[in-house]
Write an enzyme that holds these catalytic residues in place. Structure first.
Site, mmCIF file in Angstrom:
data_model
loop_
_atom_site.group_PDB
_atom_site.id
_atom_site.type_symbol
_atom_site.label_atom_id
_atom_site.label_comp_id
_atom_site.label_asym_id
_atom_site.label_seq_id
_atom_site.Cartn_x
_atom_site.Cartn_y
_atom_site.Cartn_z
ATOM 1 N N HIS A 209 -2.166 6.320 -3.237
ATOM 2 C CA HIS A 209 -1.783 6.010 -4.612
ATOM 3 C C HIS A 209 -1.663 4.510 -4.846
ATOM 4 O O HIS A 209 -2.005 4.008 -5.925
ATOM 5 C CB HIS A 209 -0.456 6.695 -4.955
ATOM 6 C CG HIS A 209 -0.595 8.151 -5.251
ATOM 7 N ND1 HIS A 209 0.007 9.123 -4.491
ATOM 8 C CD2 HIS A 209 -1.294 8.815 -6.204
ATOM 9 C CE1 HIS A 209 -0.306 10.319 -4.977
ATOM 10 N NE2 HIS A 209 -1.088 10.160 -6.010
ATOM 11 N N ARG B 284 -0.487 8.813 -16.366
ATOM 12 C CA ARG B 284 0.412 9.352 -15.347
ATOM 13 C C ARG B 284 1.854 9.083 -15.775
ATOM 14 O O ARG B 284 2.400 8.011 -15.521
ATOM 15 C CB ARG B 284 0.111 8.699 -13.997
ATOM 16 C CG ARG B 284 -1.300 8.964 -13.478
ATOM 17 C CD ARG B 284 -1.476 8.335 -12.102
ATOM 18 N NE ARG B 284 -2.768 8.653 -11.497
ATOM 19 C CZ ARG B 284 -3.782 7.792 -11.405
ATOM 20 N NH1 ARG B 284 -3.654 6.567 -11.887
ATOM 21 N NH2 ARG B 284 -4.911 8.151 -10.823
ATOM 22 N N ARG C 237 -0.502 13.450 -18.693
ATOM 23 C CA ARG C 237 -0.164 14.412 -17.654
ATOM 24 C C ARG C 237 1.352 14.543 -17.561
ATOM 25 O O ARG C 237 2.079 13.542 -17.533
ATOM 26 C CB ARG C 237 -0.723 13.967 -16.294
ATOM 27 C CG ARG C 237 -0.470 15.001 -15.197
ATOM 28 C CD ARG C 237 -1.151 14.619 -13.899
ATOM 29 N NE ARG C 237 -0.535 13.455 -13.269
ATOM 30 C CZ ARG C 237 -1.005 12.855 -12.180
ATOM 31 N NH1 ARG C 237 -2.119 13.301 -11.629
ATOM 32 N NH2 ARG C 237 -0.396 11.823 -11.665
ATOM 33 N N ARG D 253 -5.175 12.145 2.292
ATOM 34 C CA ARG D 253 -5.864 10.947 1.813
ATOM 35 C C ARG D 253 -5.101 9.669 2.095
ATOM 36 O O ARG D 253 -5.632 8.575 1.936
ATOM 37 C CB ARG D 253 -6.151 11.070 0.314
ATOM 38 C CG ARG D 253 -4.934 11.214 -0.584
ATOM 39 C CD ARG D 253 -5.431 11.536 -1.988
ATOM 40 N NE ARG D 253 -4.377 11.885 -2.916
ATOM 41 C CZ ARG D 253 -4.120 11.206 -4.021
ATOM 42 N NH1 ARG D 253 -4.798 10.128 -4.306
ATOM 43 N NH2 ARG D 253 -3.176 11.605 -4.837
ATOM 44 N N CYS E 266 -11.282 13.217 -13.208
ATOM 45 C CA CYS E 266 -10.490 12.003 -13.023
ATOM 46 C C CYS E 266 -10.319 11.777 -11.526
ATOM 47 O O CYS E 266 -10.509 12.687 -10.723
ATOM 48 C CB CYS E 266 -9.133 12.097 -13.721
ATOM 49 S SG CYS E 266 -8.029 13.330 -13.039
#
Length: 571
Positions: free
Chosen positions: A214, A321, A357, A489, A526
């Protein structure tokens, strides 16, 4: 890894072709080590006439921090809770230390620097003394010094320096020719990255982190030169070292020779010239060579990002976000505050669509998770735990508050609401019922589109059923890949397994796109795949409504799209 020694310098180090992720850009700057838990601050010089007001800011912040501890202490005593009192008393003692104030004030006056920088330097000096103490208990008190200092920093933030009314300039004026700063640490949170960017840090490097962590995603979005997964760099560097951060080629060079610095100055100029060529695609329609539209939208965390995004001519916000609004506030934002922030965002878009979101928080952010869930996270794997819509449906009042704020913001322009971490249709049905209740209470008759984020393979596999309870799909490629490939990730150890060209990834995306087309609902992408030019033609041919990505990638993808020809893959 290749290593070279430079005359009169410590080891010069390159890192090439390793599982390191980066954003973009090149920085030739000065190293500042930032170990875990150490708060970054703005470092600015000030004009002599601003010294007195700056000292007053520091005095006020220290007094306010002490008063806040007194309030906490009295509350604990009233509740009959005694265990934390010793820690609070220690923080109070550290904050009230007259030497801390006197020496920080002296730094402000003698060096003409801002209060935050002066306090940071003094705290570092105190911590260094503690870290050299042989007694382990006393040595560990270094953390208490940092925690006490954070209380003062919080109150300095609440009382920012004022503009110089005569000149209308910022009182913090950097020295001419000041060397850019590159912060290097073990790991930085997303809020750390944002804070550093706002403080004017030129670049960041971390030892930890994977391809689509992130923090690197946010760094790309705000245009901050960054690199993660630079294993071993902390052992090689010292504060004040000169370092080249080449985020274009995943390379860092420690104490480069003059010839290397000169070469990189030319390289930066060449990159800048190349990027100017992309400006011809700014504010142009997002069309393929044969005129087929594939809108290009931006992923956004906070309003400041829109300055860059608007310059590229984004077609809207494909992913806002909302959790960053919560992360950056000391308490959970109420409905009115959320509404005001969402409304500002929608107004800035001037009629272009905004997809918001809902809060996506899990055990990976334990301090916020505890506030929202009412208990500490107890699972072993936050990525598979109580997060996203799962957490929201267990806290319906929190969910209704956010829904109300988003629905109200829709008065300012087109808004769509996206549900994260959806696994089954029952979650979407329950969410829709709550959204309809909120709309009815607010007197809103026009329904707000409610979509499912397809980021769990289970949702992709039942996409046809999911389409019956969704107004649109947004495929979250980062998590979809992570879950499909069983590769974290954020973990560089399995970065080689986190590969977008794995056949399963395309199959899941095709399943979702086909279900959306059959149901007649829009579908979009996205995440990092949206910004991967190797996938642009595939997404065009799968009839995606739009791609949403970091705004820094919009122009290059728009140029690449203009060279593609539409060849439909779905019947």
């Amino acid at each position: 890894m290749n290593t070279r020694c430079h005359s009169g310098q410590r080891l010069g180090v390159r890192r090439e072709g390793c599982p390191v992720a980066s954003s973009s850009g090149i920085v030739i700057g000065q190293v500042k080590k930032l170990l875990h838990g150490r708060q970054s601050v703005a470092e600015r010089t000030i004009e002599p006439h601003m010294v007195d007001p700056e000292e007053a800011r520091l005095c006020t912040a220290i007094e306010a921090a002490g008063q806040a501890i007194d309030v906490e202490r009295n509350h604990l005593i009233g509740a009959g809770i005694k265990d934390p009192l010793m820690i609070l008393d220690m923080h109070r003692m550290l904050i009230s230390d007259p030497e801390l104030l006197a020496k920080s004030r002296a730094r402000i006056r003698n060096d003409c620097i801002n209060a935050e920088w002066a306090l940071r330097q003094e705290l570092d000096a105190i911590q260094l003394i503690f870290e050299q103490i042989e007694d382990e208990y006393l040595r560990n008190r270094s953390d208490d010094i940092e925690h006490a200092g954070r209380r003062i920093f919080d109150h300095l933030k609440d009382n920012p320096a004022k503009l110089n009314e005569k000149s209308n300039e910022q009182p913090y004026s950097s020295r001419k020719g000041e060397t850019p700063l590159i912060y290097v640490g073990d790991d930085f949170s997303v809020s750390d990255v944002v804070s550093m960017w706002r403080c004017g840090v030129a670049g960041i490097i971390t030892e930890l982190g994977g391809a689509d962590a992130h923090n690197i995603i946010v760094a790309r979005g705000i245009g901050l030169s960054a690199m993660v997964g630079a294993t071993g760099i902390l052992a090689d560097i010292e504060d004040g070292d000169i370092l080249i951060l080449d985020a274009e080629q995943d390379v860092w060079i420690l104490n480069p020779s003059q010839a290397e610095q000169t070469a990189y100055v030319k390289f930066k100029a060449a990159i800048s010239s190349s990027k100017k060529g992309l400006q011809t695609f700014a504010c142009k329609p997002s069309l393929s060579a044969d005129g087929h539209e594939l809108k290009l939208m931006a992923n956004i965390e906070f309003l400041e990002e829109l300055d860059m995004a608007e310059d590229t001519g984004i077609d809207g916000i494909g992913l806002y976000r909302s959790e960053f609004l919560f992360i950056n506030e000391p308490t959970i934002p109420d409905e009115q505050y959320q509404y005001e922030q969402y409304a500002k965002l929608v107004r800035r878009m001037n009629g272009k669509p905004v997809t918001m979101r809902l809060l996506d928080i899990g055990g990976d952010r334990p301090w916020l998770y505890s506030d929202l869930a009412g208990h500490d996270y107890g699972g072993a794997n936050p990525a598979l735990g109580l997060r996203g819509v799962r957490l929201l449906l267990r806290n319906p009042e929190l969910l209704k508050t956010q829904l109300n704020a988003m629905i109200r913001a829709a008065d300012e322009g087109p808004v769509r609401i996206l549900s994260p971490m959806v696994t089954n249709i029952e979650e979407m049905e329950t969410l829709r019922e709550l959204a309809e209740q909120c709309q009815a209470q607010l007197g809103v008759t026009e329904p707000i589109p409610l979509g499912a984020m397809i980021e769990v393979p289970a949702a992709a596999l039942i996409a046809r059923e999911m389409a019956t309870v969704s107004d649109f799909f947004s495929i979250g490629s980062n998590d979809l890949m992570q879950y499909a490939l069983a590769a974290d990730r954020n973990d560089e150890e399995v970065a080689d397994l986190y590969q977008p060209d794995h056949g399963a990834v395309l199959q899941l995306i095709k399943l979702t796109a086909s279900a959306a087309k059959t149901a007649g609902i829009p579908v979009s992408i996205c995440g990092e795949l949206a910004a991967n030019p190797e996938w642009t033609a595939t997404f065009l041919n799968l009839d995606m409504e739009y791609l949403s990505m970091s705004s820094s990638n919009i122009l290059s993808i728009r140029r690449h799209l203009s060279r593609q020809v539409y060849k439909p893959m779905l019947q």
